[in-house]
Scaffold this motif. Structure first.
Motif, PDB file in Angstrom:
ATOM      1  N   VAL A   1       6.534  12.552  -7.552  1.00  0.00           N
ATOM      2  CA  VAL A   1       7.306  12.216  -6.304  1.00  0.00           C
ATOM      3  C   VAL A   1       6.351  10.950  -5.662  1.00  0.00           C
ATOM      4  O   VAL A   1       5.376  11.278  -5.160  1.00  0.00           O
ATOM      5  CB  VAL A   1       7.875  13.095  -5.460  1.00  0.00           C
ATOM      6  N   SER A   2       6.928   9.549  -5.833  1.00  0.00           N
ATOM      7  CA  SER A   2       6.169   8.707  -5.322  1.00  0.00           C
ATOM      8  C   SER A   2       6.675   8.058  -3.982  1.00  0.00           C
ATOM      9  O   SER A   2       8.012   7.833  -3.616  1.00  0.00           O
ATOM     10  CB  SER A   2       6.041   7.529  -6.217  1.00  0.00           C
ATOM     11  N   TYR A   3       5.964   7.412  -3.128  1.00  0.00           N
ATOM     12  CA  TYR A   3       6.457   6.779  -1.688  1.00  0.00           C
ATOM     13  C   TYR A   3       5.601   5.477  -1.807  1.00  0.00           C
ATOM     14  O   TYR A   3       4.335   5.485  -1.841  1.00  0.00           O
ATOM     15  CB  TYR A   3       6.313   7.692  -0.761  1.00  0.00           C
ATOM     16  N   GLN A   4       6.363   4.283  -1.594  1.00  0.00           N
ATOM     17  CA  GLN A   4       5.476   3.152  -1.431  1.00  0.00           C
ATOM     18  C   GLN A   4       5.426   2.965   0.089  1.00  0.00           C
ATOM     19  O   GLN A   4       6.429   2.869   1.091  1.00  0.00           O
ATOM     20  CB  GLN A   4       6.568   1.943  -2.191  1.00  0.00           C
ATOM     21  N   MET A   5       4.115   2.768   0.452  1.00  0.00           N
ATOM     22  CA  MET A   5       3.760   2.517   1.831  1.00  0.00           C
ATOM     23  C   MET A   5       3.279   1.164   1.989  1.00  0.00           C
ATOM     24  O   MET A   5       2.345   0.593   1.061  1.00  0.00           O
ATOM     25  CB  MET A   5       2.540   3.552   2.116  1.00  0.00           C
ATOM     26  N   ASN A   6       3.708   0.272   2.889  1.00  0.00           N
ATOM     27  CA  ASN A   6       3.418  -1.014   2.990  1.00  0.00           C
ATOM     28  C   ASN A   6       2.551  -1.596   4.044  1.00  0.00           C
ATOM     29  O   ASN A   6       2.347  -2.716   4.283  1.00  0.00           O
ATOM     30  CB  ASN A   6       4.871  -1.772   3.135  1.00  0.00           C
ATOM     31  N   VAL A   7       1.668  -0.723   4.561  1.00  0.00           N
ATOM     32  CA  VAL A   7       0.711  -1.057   5.364  1.00  0.00           C
ATOM     33  C   VAL A   7      -0.675  -0.384   4.961  1.00  0.00           C
ATOM     34  O   VAL A   7      -0.802   0.716   4.485  1.00  0.00           O
ATOM     35  CB  VAL A   7       0.902  -0.811   6.849  1.00  0.00           C
ATOM     36  N   GLN A   8      -1.799  -1.051   5.409  1.00  0.00           N
ATOM     37  CA  GLN A   8      -3.259  -0.694   5.375  1.00  0.00           C
ATOM     38  C   GLN A   8      -3.683  -0.683   6.812  1.00  0.00           C
ATOM     39  O   GLN A   8      -3.188  -1.843   7.384  1.00  0.00           O
ATOM     40  CB  GLN A   8      -3.967  -1.118   4.347  1.00  0.00           C
ATOM     41  N   PRO A   9      -4.650  -0.160   7.203  1.00  0.00           N
ATOM     42  CA  PRO A   9      -5.391   1.185   6.457  1.00  0.00           C
ATOM     43  C   PRO A   9      -4.380   2.460   6.700  1.00  0.00           C
ATOM     44  O   PRO A   9      -3.539   2.344   7.280  1.00  0.00           O
ATOM     45  CB  PRO A   9      -6.437   1.087   7.449  1.00  0.00           C
ATOM     46  N   PHE A  10      -4.923   3.281   6.078  1.00  0.00           N
ATOM     47  CA  PHE A  10      -4.222   4.632   6.267  1.00  0.00           C
ATOM     48  C   PHE A  10      -5.221   5.785   6.199  1.00  0.00           C
ATOM     49  O   PHE A  10      -6.362   5.590   5.936  1.00  0.00           O
ATOM     50  CB  PHE A  10      -3.342   4.841   5.019  1.00  0.00           C
ATOM     51  N   THR A  11      -4.923   6.978   6.495  1.00  0.00           N
ATOM     52  CA  THR A  11      -5.690   7.990   6.367  1.00  0.00           C
ATOM     53  C   THR A  11      -5.074   9.192   5.481  1.00  0.00           C
ATOM     54  O   THR A  11      -3.714   9.535   5.527  1.00  0.00           O
ATOM     55  CB  THR A  11      -6.093   8.790   7.815  1.00  0.00           C
ATOM     56  N   VAL A  12      -5.728  10.115   4.970  1.00  0.00           N
ATOM     57  CA  VAL A  12      -5.277  11.260   4.156  1.00  0.00           C
ATOM     58  C   VAL A  12      -6.027  12.523   4.606  1.00  0.00           C
ATOM     59  O   VAL A  12      -7.282  12.471   4.602  1.00  0.00           O
ATOM     60  CB  VAL A  12      -5.331  11.160   2.682  1.00  0.00           C
ATOM     61  N   GLU A  13      -5.315  13.383   5.378  1.00  0.00           N
ATOM     62  CA  GLU A  13      -6.134  14.740   5.561  1.00  0.00           C
ATOM     63  C   GLU A  13      -5.283  15.856   5.218  1.00  0.00           C
ATOM     64  O   GLU A  13      -4.222  16.105   5.459  1.00  0.00           O
ATOM     65  CB  GLU A  13      -6.068  14.695   6.964  1.00  0.00           C
ATOM     66  N   GLY A  14      -5.892  16.356   3.871  1.00  0.00           N
ATOM     67  CA  GLY A  14      -5.209  17.431   3.181  1.00  0.00           C
ATOM     68  C   GLY A  14      -3.961  16.950   2.785  1.00  0.00           C
ATOM     69  O   GLY A  14      -3.827  16.157   1.941  1.00  0.00           O
ATOM     70  N   LYS A  15      -2.938  17.613   3.001  1.00  0.00           N
ATOM     71  CA  LYS A  15      -1.275  17.227   2.799  1.00  0.00           C
ATOM     72  C   LYS A  15      -0.789  15.916   3.105  1.00  0.00           C
ATOM     73  O   LYS A  15       0.389  15.866   2.870  1.00  0.00           O
ATOM     74  CB  LYS A  15      -0.649  18.478   2.442  1.00  0.00           C
ATOM     75  N   THR A  16      -1.384  15.656   4.227  1.00  0.00           N
ATOM     76  CA  THR A  16      -0.663  14.467   5.284  1.00  0.00           C
ATOM     77  C   THR A  16      -1.242  13.038   4.795  1.00  0.00           C
ATOM     78  O   THR A  16      -2.509  12.940   5.105  1.00  0.00           O
ATOM     79  CB  THR A  16      -0.975  15.140   6.526  1.00  0.00           C
ATOM     80  N   TYR A  17      -0.695  12.121   4.861  1.00  0.00           N
ATOM     81  CA  TYR A  17      -0.626  10.663   4.700  1.00  0.00           C
ATOM     82  C   TYR A  17      -0.121  10.233   5.941  1.00  0.00           C
ATOM     83  O   TYR A  17       0.970  10.306   6.298  1.00  0.00           O
ATOM     84  CB  TYR A  17      -0.222  10.198   3.629  1.00  0.00           C
ATOM     85  N   THR A  18      -0.924   9.354   6.597  1.00  0.00           N
ATOM     86  CA  THR A  18      -0.547   8.598   7.892  1.00  0.00           C
ATOM     87  C   THR A  18      -1.020   7.167   7.758  1.00  0.00           C
ATOM     88  O   THR A  18      -2.120   6.701   7.388  1.00  0.00           O
ATOM     89  CB  THR A  18      -1.216   9.236   9.032  1.00  0.00           C
ATOM     90  N   ALA A  19      -0.091   6.286   8.462  1.00  0.00           N
ATOM     91  CA  ALA A  19      -0.114   4.930   8.309  1.00  0.00           C
ATOM     92  C   ALA A  19      -0.172   4.390   9.731  1.00  0.00           C
ATOM     93  O   ALA A  19       0.817   4.868  10.343  1.00  0.00           O
ATOM     94  CB  ALA A  19       0.524   4.009   7.390  1.00  0.00           C
ATOM     95  N   ASP A  20      -0.635   3.508  10.153  1.00  0.00           N
ATOM     96  CA  ASP A  20      -0.583   2.968  11.648  1.00  0.00           C
ATOM     97  C   ASP A  20       0.234   1.610  11.402  1.00  0.00           C
ATOM     98  O   ASP A  20      -0.422   0.534  10.968  1.00  0.00           O
ATOM     99  CB  ASP A  20      -1.817   2.853  12.284  1.00  0.00           C
ATOM    100  N   PHE A  21       1.353   1.554  12.164  1.00  0.00           N
ATOM    101  CA  PHE A  21       2.060   0.064  12.264  1.00  0.00           C
ATOM    102  C   PHE A  21       1.888  -0.589  13.308  1.00  0.00           C
ATOM    103  O   PHE A  21       2.708  -1.585  13.464  1.00  0.00           O
ATOM    104  CB  PHE A  21       3.397   0.641  11.799  1.00  0.00           C
ATOM    105  N   GLY A  22       1.108  -0.120  14.193  1.00  0.00           N
ATOM    106  CA  GLY A  22       0.697  -0.743  15.329  1.00  0.00           C
ATOM    107  C   GLY A  22       1.784  -0.677  16.483  1.00  0.00           C
ATOM    108  O   GLY A  22       2.943   0.191  16.161  1.00  0.00           O
ATOM    109  N   ASP A  23       1.610  -0.800  17.566  1.00  0.00           N
ATOM    110  CA  ASP A  23       2.558  -0.766  18.818  1.00  0.00           C
ATOM    111  C   ASP A  23       2.753   0.877  18.931  1.00  0.00           C
ATOM    112  O   ASP A  23       3.896   1.025  19.536  1.00  0.00           O
ATOM    113  CB  ASP A  23       3.612  -1.145  18.720  1.00  0.00           C
ATOM    114  N   GLY A  24       1.820   1.766  18.617  1.00  0.00           N
ATOM    115  CA  GLY A  24       1.834   3.080  18.776  1.00  0.00           C
ATOM    116  C   GLY A  24       2.938   3.774  17.830  1.00  0.00           C
ATOM    117  O   GLY A  24       3.134   4.934  17.880  1.00  0.00           O
ATOM    118  N   VAL A  25       3.390   2.901  16.649  1.00  0.00           N
ATOM    119  CA  VAL A  25       4.214   3.723  15.698  1.00  0.00           C
ATOM    120  C   VAL A  25       3.425   4.020  14.481  1.00  0.00           C
ATOM    121  O   VAL A  25       2.665   3.233  13.793  1.00  0.00           O
ATOM    122  CB  VAL A  25       5.331   2.673  15.235  1.00  0.00           C
ATOM    123  N   THR A  26       3.625   5.130  13.857  1.00  0.00           N
ATOM    124  CA  THR A  26       2.995   5.581  12.815  1.00  0.00           C
ATOM    125  C   THR A  26       3.950   6.228  11.886  1.00  0.00           C
ATOM    126  O   THR A  26       5.015   6.471  12.330  1.00  0.00           O
ATOM    127  CB  THR A  26       1.844   6.868  13.151  1.00  0.00           C
TER     128      THR A  26
END
Length: 678
Positions: free
Chosen positions: A536-561
């Motif tokens: 199962v794939s998800y296209q993420m359109n920003v970098q950088p990102f972090t991966v911790e265990g099962k969680t992927y997080t990307a920072d979109f700025g202005d406090g939005v992740t």
């Protein structure tokens, strides 16, 4: 030109028009110059620019000019022989020396030559002339149109069209486009200039007849057909001076009246299921209606009466930012302008008014989430606020054209950011990137053994499909919206039989104090008795990102992740070419809208692709799509059992609390006409 002077003057002009009476005799007895003068004198007295220029001066289409240049700057460039198609500029020695059959692009991108003959330059030059009276614009226009008429030989037959490769300048789509606006604006702007000689006017009107002939006899289908019919209708409305004009009129308006029901699903989406081409279709109807109003020309009521649902599509799919999502070979379409147009036809629609005025007038739709049961799409939202959370899922038919292999795709927009989108569109070339954007690899879907969906292999559109409902199921409530769909048409070239069922639950009020989020439940079942790898794939359109265990997080700025939390650990693919071309995004917003449209391998950027895998005969993969406006990730873990028949999902929250979700508590209903929204 294939039409001879003799045939044109003696057979193709309507000699019942008093001013054209005997023009055949004039040609035979007094010669070509006398016949050209008779025709040109009639045209100079016949045209009605005071009516024509009531038509709005429409905005730019395609990438024939730089974004930062106005019409005067563009015209200065054009008059120096520098022309542009699909965002690629080339310099000819002067306006007399344009090679309309050339292709200066490094990769021989065929759209360059084709789209050069849309002639947006003609309208641009005409506008500048109207505002200044500067005859330099006239001379440049004459150079361009006369050289085009000399080089671009209209194919008379289908055999000639293909045998002699005559369509570089004469594809019917381009013929329809230039006959809808560009030529007519220039003709009405320039025709009284002293440089518009009898011969120039005659040459133009000979070509107008050829355009009518081609558009009447070689029409195609889908969005092309609407552009073709629009071009033919404009010739009829503006210059009904040909022997065939009555036949062209009957054909154009009959087909235009029929095509709304042929091409538009009952829920309002044009059957190519592309936001961009939907706009092409509705836009061409608008241009026809506007021209008819301006010229006081009566057209059948049926041409416009069924357009209402095509404008409804925009507000149904509207994201909080005021645009539709980029679907198939689409592009993001502005909802405000589309609803403004819809309001001009249907002034009683207060919801159109609300969008058209940015909420200052009218009333918002009486729903937040809405399903489109025929086109198989669901657009869900927490509110109509611009900072709302919006979630989209489709279980759509393959449609008529411009398709991507993306059934069960999901998208998300939250807190003013495009937090989950697919890769989008790319130039219509033969590159790896073009193949990628068409493929499941570039969407938020599932793959089997790294193979993509392949509906294209066996698919054939049938006319009755426009009235058939999709397999989308849904159930909307105040707290949660549920959508369900299925893909079971095979993966890869061998159409490996695996069934993918996707259920998405959009928790509009969150759980355990969380922010709104979506839970995506994917069940994949082998149909050939063999174990498979399910991804199962998800296209993420920003970098950088972090991966911790099962969680992927990307920072979109202005406090939005944006966090994606899976039931298994992910891997992240970025800028990969082998073994699968994945992890890329085009450096442009959509086909035909940005300069440098002709792409090469360096003209797209790395973009993370997040993948969750499972192996076996039948597997369940669960992911949470969690956008945040404060940087916090409320969901820490997703726990499911290995038992495929189990329907329980445990969500573990950052504060230590847990929630046990049972899939059976969230069920999409068989779609019914009574309940499309909440």
């Amino acid at each position: 030109m294939f039409i001879t002077d003799e045939k044109f003057f003696c057979e193709k002009l309507d000699r019942t028009i008093p001013e054209l009476s005997g023009i055949d005799v004039t040609y035979r007895e007094k010669g070509l110059e006398a016949a050209e003068k008779q025709l040109a004198d009639f045209i100079r007295g016949y045209l009605q620019p005071e009516k024509y220029f009531r038509i709005p001066y429409y905005g730019r289409e395609n990438a024939w000019a730089r974004k930062d240049e106005d019409d005067f700057q563009a015209s200065e460039r054009i008059m120096k022989g520098e022309l542009c198609a699909v965002g690629y500029f080339t310099k000819f020695p002067d306006t007399k020396s344009v090679d309309w059959n050339s292709n200066p692009t490094a990769n021989q991108y065929c759209e360059w030559t084709w789209q050069l003959s849309r002639h947006h330059e003609f309208r641009c030059l005409g506008r500048c002339y109207r505002e200044t009276g500067d005859e330099r614009y006239t001379k440049a226009f004459i150079d361009l149109i006369m050289s085009w008429c000399e080089q671009a030989i209209c194919p008379e037959t289908t055999e000639q069209m293909y045998r002699e490769n005559k369509t570089k300048c004469w594809r019917t789509i381009e013929a329809g486009i230039r006959m809808t606006k560009n030529w007519h604006y220039a003709i009405h702007a320039f025709y009284k200039s002293e440089y518009m000689t009898d011969h120039v006017i005659t040459t133009i009107f000979k070509s107008l007849w050829e355009h009518g002939y081609r558009l009447r006899n070689f029409c195609t289908s889908a969005n092309w057909l609407i552009m073709e019919l629009s071009g033919l209708a404009h010739i009829v409305m503006l210059y009904p001076i040909f022997v065939e004009s009555a036949d062209w009129k009957e054909y154009a308006f009959r087909r235009l009246s029929e095509e709304i029901d042929v091409q538009v699903y009952p829920d309002g989406f044009q059957y190519e299921l592309s936001t961009g081409y939907h706009g092409t279709v509705s836009g061409n109807y608008n241009w026809i209606i506007n021209t008819a109003k301006a010229m006081e020309y009566e057209i059948p009521e049926a041409v416009s009466k069924n357009l209402e649902r095509t404008f409804e599509m925009y507000m149904k799919l509207c994201r909080p930012c005021g645009t539709t999502p980029d679907l198939n070979d689409g592009g993001e379409a502005g909802v405000r302008g589309s609803c403004s147009l819809g309001l001009s036809y249907f002034p009683y629609r207060e919801d159109f008014r609300w969008f058209a005025t940015d909420g200052k007038e009218g009333t918002a739709p009486d729903y937040t989430s809405v399903a489109m049961p025929y086109s198989g799409m669901a657009s869900m939202r927490t509110s109509w606020d611009k900072k709302a959370v919006w979630f989209f899922m489709e279980s759509a038919p393959f449609g008529k054209g411009h398709q991507h292999e993306d059934k069960l795709n999901v998208l998300m927009y939250a807190y003013g950011k495009d937090v989950l989108r697919d890769t989008g569109n790319y130039a219509y070339d033969t590159s790896d990137m073009r193949r990628f954007v068409l493929d499941t690899r570039s969407h938020n879907c599932a793959m089997v053994d790294d193979m993509s969906q392949n509906r294209r292999k066996t698919y054939k559109w049938e006319p009755q499909m426009i009235g058939q409902r999709s397999d989308l199921k849904w159930s909307f409530s105040a707290d949660a919206d549920v959508t369900e769909g299925i893909y079971n048409e095979g993966y890869g070239s061998a159409l490996t039989p695996v069934t993918h069922r996707r259920k998405a639950v959009f928790f509009k009020k969150g759980i355990n104090g969380s922010l709104p989020f979506s839970l995506v439940i994917d069940r994949l079942v082998s149909g050939d008795g063999n174990e498979h790898k399910y991804s199962v794939s998800y296209q993420m359109n920003v970098q950088p990102f972090t991966v911790e265990g099962k969680t992927y997080t990307a920072d979109f700025g202005d406090g939005v992740t944006m966090s994606v939390i899976g039931s298994v650990e992910p891997d992240v693919v970025v800028a990969q070419k082998e073994p699968l071309y994945m992890g890329w995004r085009p450096d442009h917003s959509g086909l035909g809208m940005d300069p440098v449209e002709v792409r090469n391998e360096q003209e797209h950027s790395p973009a993370p692709c997040l993948r969750y895998h499972a192996f076996g005969l039948e597997k369940r993969i669960v992911t949470a799509l969690y956008p945040s406006n404060n940087g916090e990730v409320a969901i820490k873990d997703i726990i499911i059992s290995d038992d495929f028949t189990d329907t329980k999902i445990k969500l573990v929250f950052a504060d230590g609390s847990e929630a046990l979700i049972d899939e059976n508590d969230y069920v999409g209903c068989e779609n019914s006409p009574e309940k499309f929204h909440n």
